[in-house]
Write an enzyme that holds these catalytic residues in place. Sequence first.
Site, PDB file in Angstrom:
ATOM      1  N   LYS A   1      11.188 -20.323 -14.153  1.00 32.18           N
ATOM      2  CA  LYS A   1      10.376 -21.475 -14.533  1.00 32.18           C
ATOM      3  C   LYS A   1       9.081 -21.531 -13.742  1.00 32.18           C
ATOM      4  O   LYS A   1       8.165 -22.241 -14.099  1.00 32.18           O
ATOM      5  CB  LYS A   1      11.156 -22.782 -14.422  1.00 32.18           C
ATOM      6  CG  LYS A   1      11.916 -23.003 -13.151  1.00 32.18           C
ATOM      7  CD  LYS A   1      12.899 -24.174 -13.334  1.00 32.18           C
ATOM      8  CE  LYS A   1      14.109 -24.002 -12.433  1.00 32.18           C
ATOM      9  NZ  LYS A   1      15.260 -24.773 -12.870  1.00 32.18           N
TER      10      LYS A   1
ATOM     11  N   LYS B   1      12.162 -11.454 -12.865  1.00 32.76           N
ATOM     12  CA  LYS B   1      13.152 -12.300 -13.538  1.00 32.76           C
ATOM     13  C   LYS B   1      12.464 -13.400 -14.350  1.00 32.76           C
ATOM     14  O   LYS B   1      11.368 -13.838 -14.005  1.00 32.76           O
ATOM     15  CB  LYS B   1      14.147 -12.891 -12.527  1.00 32.76           C
ATOM     16  CG  LYS B   1      13.621 -14.014 -11.681  1.00 32.76           C
ATOM     17  CD  LYS B   1      14.745 -14.682 -10.872  1.00 32.76           C
ATOM     18  CE  LYS B   1      14.139 -15.753  -9.972  1.00 32.76           C
ATOM     19  NZ  LYS B   1      15.088 -16.491  -9.167  1.00 32.76           N
TER      20      LYS B   1
ATOM     21  N   LYS C   1       9.432 -17.188  -1.939  1.00 38.51           N
ATOM     22  CA  LYS C   1       8.851 -18.509  -2.223  1.00 38.51           C
ATOM     23  C   LYS C   1       7.796 -18.902  -1.205  1.00 38.51           C
ATOM     24  O   LYS C   1       6.831 -19.581  -1.540  1.00 38.51           O
ATOM     25  CB  LYS C   1       9.950 -19.580  -2.280  1.00 38.51           C
ATOM     26  CG  LYS C   1      10.770 -19.501  -3.553  1.00 38.51           C
ATOM     27  CD  LYS C   1      11.488 -20.808  -3.829  1.00 38.51           C
ATOM     28  CE  LYS C   1      12.243 -20.710  -5.148  1.00 38.51           C
ATOM     29  NZ  LYS C   1      13.195 -21.813  -5.334  1.00 38.51           N
TER      30      LYS C   1
HETATM   31  P1  TYM Z   1      17.942 -22.498 -10.256  1.00 39.19           P
HETATM   32  O1  TYM Z   1      17.655 -23.932 -10.571  1.00 39.19           O
HETATM   33  O2  TYM Z   1      16.797 -21.624  -9.907  1.00 39.19           O
HETATM   34  O3  TYM Z   1      18.693 -21.819 -11.460  1.00 39.19           O
HETATM   35  C1  TYM Z   1      19.850 -22.375 -12.046  1.00 39.19           C
HETATM   36  C2  TYM Z   1      20.792 -21.277 -12.456  1.00 39.19           C
HETATM   37  O4  TYM Z   1      20.174 -20.371 -13.372  1.00 39.19           O
HETATM   38  C3  TYM Z   1      20.302 -19.040 -12.916  1.00 39.19           C
HETATM   39  N1  TYM Z   1      19.121 -18.270 -13.307  1.00 39.19           N
HETATM   40  C4  TYM Z   1      19.165 -17.067 -13.888  1.00 39.19           C
HETATM   41  N2  TYM Z   1      20.196 -16.292 -14.272  1.00 39.19           N
HETATM   42  C5  TYM Z   1      19.906 -15.111 -14.860  1.00 39.19           C
HETATM   43  N3  TYM Z   1      18.629 -14.677 -15.096  1.00 39.19           N
HETATM   44  C6  TYM Z   1      17.574 -15.424 -14.725  1.00 39.19           C
HETATM   45  N4  TYM Z   1      16.336 -15.019 -14.980  1.00 39.19           N
HETATM   46  C7  TYM Z   1      17.812 -16.674 -14.088  1.00 39.19           C
HETATM   47  N5  TYM Z   1      17.005 -17.660 -13.592  1.00 39.19           N
HETATM   48  C8  TYM Z   1      17.818 -18.617 -13.117  1.00 39.19           C
HETATM   49  C9  TYM Z   1      20.421 -19.158 -11.406  1.00 39.19           C
HETATM   50  O5  TYM Z   1      21.052 -18.041 -10.844  1.00 39.19           O
HETATM   51  C10 TYM Z   1      21.247 -20.419 -11.256  1.00 39.19           C
HETATM   52  O6  TYM Z   1      22.629 -20.133 -11.377  1.00 39.19           O
HETATM   53  N6  TYM Z   1      19.623 -22.539  -5.552  1.00 39.19           N
HETATM   54  C11 TYM Z   1      20.016 -22.775  -6.933  1.00 39.19           C
HETATM   55  C12 TYM Z   1      20.575 -24.168  -7.180  1.00 39.19           C
HETATM   56  C13 TYM Z   1      21.738 -24.547  -6.317  1.00 39.19           C
HETATM   57  C14 TYM Z   1      23.067 -24.061  -6.407  1.00 39.19           C
HETATM   58  C15 TYM Z   1      23.796 -24.776  -5.413  1.00 39.19           C
HETATM   59  C16 TYM Z   1      23.712 -23.131  -7.217  1.00 39.19           C
HETATM   60  C17 TYM Z   1      21.706 -25.467  -5.321  1.00 39.19           C
HETATM   61  N7  TYM Z   1      22.942 -25.608  -4.783  1.00 39.19           N
HETATM   62  C18 TYM Z   1      25.159 -24.537  -5.199  1.00 39.19           C
HETATM   63  C19 TYM Z   1      25.067 -22.902  -6.999  1.00 39.19           C
HETATM   64  C20 TYM Z   1      25.783 -23.598  -6.005  1.00 39.19           C
HETATM   65  C21 TYM Z   1      18.781 -22.613  -7.816  1.00 39.19           C
HETATM   66  O7  TYM Z   1      17.687 -22.808  -7.379  1.00 39.19           O
HETATM   67  O8  TYM Z   1      19.065 -22.396  -9.121  1.00 39.19           O
END
Ligand code: TYM
Length: 336
Positions: free
Chosen positions: A201, A198, A111
């Site tokens: 967004k 992957k 990032k």
């Molecule tokens: P975020 O907002 O990027 O994504 C949310 C969830 O979607 C999953 N995900 C995917 N899974 C499979 N293939 C993909 N291409 C894909 N893109 C996104 C992510 O793995 C996630 O589960 N850091 C985290 C948010 C967060 C969090 C937490 C998660 C903050 N605190 C505590 C778990 C526990 C994030 O940015 O997810």
Amino acid sequence: MTRVFSGIQPTGNLHLGNYLGAIRNWVAMQDHYECVYCIVDLHAITVSQAPAALRDGMRDMTAALLASGVDPDRAVLFNQSRVPAHAELAWILMCTARVGWLNRMTQFKDKAGKDREGASVGLYTYPVLQAADILAYKATHVPVGDDQKQHLELARDIAIKFNADYAVNLFPIPEPVIGGTDAHGTARVMSLRDGTAKMSKSDPSDMSRINLTDDAEAIANKIKRAKTDPEPLPSEAAGLAGRPEARNLVGLYAALAGEKIADVLTRFGGQGFGTFKPALAELTVATLAPINTEYVHLRRDVASLDAVLAAGAVRANAIAAPILAEAQRAVGFIGV
Ligand code: TYM
């Protein structure tokens, strides 16, 4: 005791990667466990956000999660900034985590890109806040996609070190529950334009992802134009090796149909993408169309969305505040 916690950023709409990687498991787990689901606005501002867009994004994400089946009567659904324990515990855990641990985090490297000096300090400490999110609820299970595995490892390391440093048994060591596109649900959902990246967004091309708000025509068009190779589909999973785009599309089919990749290939092996893609499009539309309809309906009622988050924050606070106090006591801030 099992307690489930997970989070999602309120930036950009839900896409099929989020849905298959995480949200589908969020919905399934609320039938069996106490679940806490958080829209992580504190994490969102680690990169610059226009305030109005952040407010809109929060409501978009709330509506999308409800439309996907998150039930606020069973699961706790709220936004992170409304529960002070996240930020307060994050500070304590920043003093537990080591710089060397954070230096290994690949997401920061991705990032921050080339301009590491210009990245926010928050982007660097992001995974510690994520650990605080989980540990503030003493969560035992965390449903996420494969891309969050490394952050989960860090949360586990922080919990272990905190317990050891202060000679307490305060934090359970959280287990990831990985969702995705193969029979065991461990593969990432990949971009429709590049089977080695992957689905995300932040990808500038909207053709790379299927949004939960896309209509049937858009979904069919994106799948039709998805990158593939000229070979027909193999009859066995081993034949997908070295064919990342084919692997991803077959994985998507399997995940959406709830089948094994081997079973999908038994049916489609030997056939070209001209046959397979329309079948995949039909299945994707059948899954997403009801979510889309519900989303449009829910998104209109802003007051109700805000009320769901406000009520969720009260419940989240009631769980997290006493756990924060336990951590403060362990550290020596308040008397035993
Ligand atoms: P975020 O907002 O990027 O994504 C949310 C969830 O979607 C999953 N995900 C995917 N899974 C499979 N293939 C993909 N291409 C894909 N893109 C996104 C992510 O793995 C996630 O589960 N850091 C985290 C948010 C967060 C969090 C937490 C998660 C903050 N605190 C505590 C778990 C526990 C994030 O940015 O997810």
